[in-house]
Structure formats: structure tokens, C-alpha cells
Design an enzyme around this catalytic site. Structure first.
Site, PDB file in Angstrom:
ATOM      1  N   GLU A 122     200.456  -4.395  13.411  1.00  0.00           N
ATOM      2  CA  GLU A 122     199.980  -5.432  12.403  1.00  0.00           C
ATOM      3  C   GLU A 122     198.962  -6.101  12.841  1.00  0.00           C
ATOM      4  OE1 GLU A 122     203.614  -7.920  11.631  1.00  0.00           O
ATOM      5  OE2 GLU A 122     204.282  -6.765  10.114  1.00  0.00           O
ATOM      6  N   GLU A 267     208.635  -1.060   9.131  1.00  0.00           N
ATOM      7  CA  GLU A 267     209.573  -2.141   9.068  1.00  0.00           C
ATOM      8  C   GLU A 267     210.245  -2.695   7.747  1.00  0.00           C
ATOM      9  OE1 GLU A 267     208.223  -5.324  11.692  1.00  0.00           O
ATOM     10  OE2 GLU A 267     207.348  -4.015  13.062  1.00  0.00           O
TER      11      GLU A 267
END
Length: 485
Positions: A122, A267
Site C-alpha cells: 500500500e 487483503e
């Protein structure tokens, strides 16, 4: 039955079997290790296999973890942390060295089934304020080149797990999806590299975060029960946030000429503590709903078919940063000790989640606030602050698992957390004379006063202790022979 009819039936059977295999193998798990007391890697790998989890996503390239995964057959996505992006971006040799050490050697020497390298995690998250904008793509480029040079680019694919905040929709509908204007060109660089090399786009999608961030978020829209009012997008109805968010990404890719790029859900999950909406019931409802929604092979309106996803996460991590929220330490479908939190059918076993075996815990004792201690003692506040700062008090908030404790209970919980994290050392239950050790479990209702597992020191420490024991044995033998002469 004619030969063609038999062949057709056989073909149908094979297709059905393949469908079953791919739909089962579609689910993986994130295995994070930011914990004060890690489960030994071999215990975790056995737990993965016992639960039929065929894929695992790592956040680093820890040697012991990868070695334990050797010969397991489990597909591995190995990770490169964000703090390594700059060095890999600036040096092709650094990238080649990393690939040689963390991919090539494990593939050949330890027989680890490495399928992906996740370059960063991220890195374009809005809260990073652009810290990794200019290093992510060059690092990805160099790692890809290193894989090609090592002859591994057909076997191992790069990706870059991005948060769902890299895209948005001006209209609020999936069809309005596009990459954020401020990072549009940076994301497209990555997308093109992935497309050119047959690699997937990895995205992390969290309906829980949307609920946490927006008190007006319609809670039923986070789940998969079909109880929410649908969002109509040009005749297509969306009954849950996951499908809508996923297809916003599909539209963003399509608008930029990459409509066929494969997508991996890096995720997805729901925490069980640390917030009023982070609880066992919601987590079970969300994760089981996701499993039922995706393993059937239905997919989303824009991408029918099996969904490739990694649940977040496998095990709780009590040393994670709580800057995003206290829930960060409670994402696991298993507690820190490898015990299942709730019933969850992954479609891989007949008995639900299988607990970890062979886990050793510390003694059955706890550190609590001394019964005769005074609540107005001036040392209470500083000792509790100290215990929480170095322990884990994320279960003590409003409407959390320990939110109903009285004042003494809160103090005891804080003290015990510090005591357990410090392996029940006598010196860790002093707190200026305000604490005492008890062998009576102080747990109350949903609030569990944990007993920590025995510490795992890793291969390097184990080898060091082995060397020390060998040296001690040699020294003892030398002394014995010398004194008997």
C-alpha cells in the site's frame, strides 16, 4: 453410450473437478509477524496445511518463515517492505541481490513454491503523503528485471498491493471509477508494467474501514446477506460494497486500456476487537459471507468467475501500529496462540477451522492490581500508562471485549498484558508495589486475560544456543578430563 457421449461426460467431469480445485484454491491468507510472541513458523505451516489453505501472502522475506514453507506445496507471495523501496529503486544490483537471496535460493535450495513478489505494501496510501510515490515504480521495475535475469519471470510474477483508495468514482457508482487524479500517472506506470509481464493487479478492499471512517455508512451494505438496498448502476444492481468497490477498479482499468488485467484481492477481512463494530459476530458474518459469495465462482457483475483472494489475516499481531485504530491488532481468524476465534468454513475441511497443534504456553498465572491497593494512589495512572504503552490495551475501549470492566479490572488488564509480554518475569509485576501475581483466572465474561505463549527465538537464536550448548559441553569435558588426571 457412444464414444462421443462418453467423451463428453468425461469432459464434464474433468471440468467439474477443475472448477472445484480452482474454487477451493482461490482463498489464501495473509501471514503477518508483527507480534511480541510469534508462533513458530513450522507450527503455522502445519496449521495452514491442516486448514487446506493453499496460498499465503507474506509482508517480508523472513528466512525461517520461507524455509518452513519449503516442500509444503503452499503458494507463496513474498513481500518487500516499503522501507526497502528506495534502495531497490536506486540500485539494480540491490534488486538482483534481493532476488537471489530471497527468491532464487529458496526456490532451488528449500523448494519453496514462490509465485509472487509483492513490491511494497500500500505504498500510495493517502496517509503516507507521497513518501513512496517516486520509488515504488523504479523498485518494481528493477525487481522485475532481476527476475528476468535470474530466468524466473515466467514462474514468479511481481505485483504491488495497493489500497482501494488509489481509485474513486466521481458519480459514486462503479462505472464512474478511475484512478485518483493526483496519482493517476504513477498508478498507470505500474499497471502497464504488470500488463506487459503477465502479472496481476493486487488490491486491498476493506468494507470495515469504510464503516469505521463514516458513521453514516449503511452497515448492511458491508455484508453479503443481500439485506441492504441495492445501488443501481445503469441497470446493474450492487448489493454489497465489495462487489461495487471491486468493479470500480475494473472500470478504472477498463477506462485506461487495461480491462483484462487480472485482479488479486491482496487483503480482505474483518477485525474482532478494538472498536464497537469490530467483534466476533460481525467478523464471522463478514468472512463466512465472503467465502460463500466468492467460492461459488460467481464473481462480480463486471468480472464473473472465481475470485483470487487472501483473507486478512491469519493470526492476531499485538505489536502492530495502532495509528489507524485499536482494531489493527485483531484482524486474525486465529488468536495469537493459534486457536480459532469463531466458526468459519473455508470450504477446505469438514470441521471448520483447525487449531494450531503443539503450542506451548507460559504458566497459568496472571498479574493483577493488588486487592488492598488504593485506587487514589498517585502511582496508579503512570504505571497503567507505562503498562499500556509497552503492552496491549486495545481491548479496553468503548464497546470492546473488555469494555465493561470496572476500574480495578482495567488496571489489572493493563498490568497483565505487560507481564505476559515480558514472559511472566517477577520484575514485570511490581508496578510500585501495586500489583501481585495470582493463579486464579481474572477473566470476566467476554474479556479474556491472556496467558502468553512461550517465546520463539528464530533459527539464528536457536543456532546460537546450540553452539553455546556445544561449547559448554566441550568445556565441561575438558574440565572433567583435567581434574581426573
Amino acid at each position: 453410450m457412444g464414444i462421443f457421449s462418453k467423451a463428453f461426460v468425461l469432459l464434464l467431469v474433468l471440468v467439474s473437478l477443475l472448477y472445484m480445485v480452482f474454487s477451493v484454491n482461490g482463498i489464501g491468507a495473509n501471514w503477518g509477524t508483527q507480534a511480541t510472541h510469534r508462533l513458530p513458523p513450522d507450527v503455522v505451516v502445519r496449521m495452514l496445511r491442516d486448514n487446506g489453505i493453499q496460498k499465503v501472502k507474506l509482508f517480508d522475506a523472513d528466512y525461517d518463515t520461507l524455509k518452513a514453507l519449503g516442500k509444503s506445496g503452499i503458494e507463496v507471495m513474498v513481500g518487500i517492505p516499503n522501507d526497502m523501496l528506495a534502495s531497490l529503486a536506486g540500485s539494480m544490483k540491490a534488486a538482483e541481490k534481493w532476488v537471489s537471496k530471497n527468491v532464487s535460493s529458496h526456490l532451488t535450495t528449500n523448494n519453496v513454491n514462490i509465485r509472487y513478489v509483492a513490491v511494497g505494501n500500500e505504498p500510495f496510501l493517502a496517509t503516507y503523503n507521497g513518501s513512496f510515490l517516486r520509488t515504488t515504480y523504479p523498485a518494481l521495475q528493477n525487481v522485475q528485471a532481476a527476475l528476468i535475469k535470474a530466468g524466473l519471470s515466467n514462474q514468479v510474477k511481481v505485483t504491488c498491493p495497493l489500497n482501494a483508495d488509489v481509485y474513486a468514482s466521481a458519480s459514486g457508482l462503479p462505472s464512474g471509477g478511475d484512478f485518483r487524479a493526483d496519482i493517476h500517472d504513477f498508478v498507470l506506470q505500474i499497471v502497464k508494467l504488470l500488463s506487459d509481464n503477465g502479472a496481476p493487479f493486487a488490491v486491498n478492499i476493506y468494507p470495515f474501514i469504510s464503516l469505521y471512517s463514516d458513521p453514516n455508512f449503511p452497515i448492511e451494505y458491508a455484508f453479503f446477506d443481500g439485506n441492504s438496498s441495492p445501488v443501481n448502476d445503469g441497470g446493474t444492481n450492487y448489493y454489497n460494497m465489495f462487489d461495487a468497490n471491486h468493479d470500480t477498479l475494473v472500470w478504472a482499468l477498463q477506462k485506461n486500456g487495461f480491462g483484462n488485467l487480472p485482479i488479486i484481492i491482496g487483503e480482505i477481512g474483518w477485525p474482532t476487537d478494538g472498536d464497537r463494530n469490530a467483534n466476533l459476530n460481525y467478523a464471522q458474518r463478514f468472512n463466512q459471507g465472503f467465502m460463500s459469495h466468492t467460492t461459488g465462482g460467481k464473481g462480480t457483475p463486471m468480472r464473473p468467475g472465481p475470485v483470487d483472494a487472501y483473507l486478512f489475516s491469519l493470526i492476531d499481531e499485538d505489536a502492530k501500529s495502532i495509528q489507524p485504530g485499536n482494531f489493527e491488532r485483531h484482524w486474525g481468524v486465529f488468536y495469537f496462540n493459534g486457536q480459532p476465534k469463531y466458526s468459519l468454513n473455508l470450504g477446505t475441511t469438514n470441521s471448520g477451522l483447525v487449531p494450531a497443534s503443539g503450542v506451548q504456553t507460559l504458566e497459568q498465572k496472571w498479574c493483577i492490581f493488588r486487592p488492598n491497593a488504593k485506587l487514589d494512589d498517585p502511582q496508579v495512572a503512570p504505571t497503567v500508562s507505562y503498562a499500556c504503552a509497552l503492552g496491549d490495551c486495545t481491548s479496553l475501549g468503548y464497546q470492546t471485549s473488555c469494555g465493561s470492566l470496572d476500574v480495578q479490572g482495567n488496571i489489572s488488564y493493563a498490568y497483565n498484558s505487560y507481564y505476559q509480554i515480558n514472559n511472566q518475569l517477577d520484575s514485570a509485576c511490581k508496578f510500585e508495589g501495586l500489583a501481585t501475581v495470582t493463579r486464579s483466572d481474572p477473566s470476566v465474561g467476554s474479556c479474556k486475560f491472556q496467558i502468553q505463549i512461550k517465546p520463539y527465538y528464530g533459527g539464528a537464536a536457536q543456532r546460537l544456543r546450540s553452539i553455546q550448548k556445544t561449547l559448554c559441553s566441550i568445556l565441561f569435558l575438558v574440565l572433567f578430563l583435567w581434574t581426573t588426571q
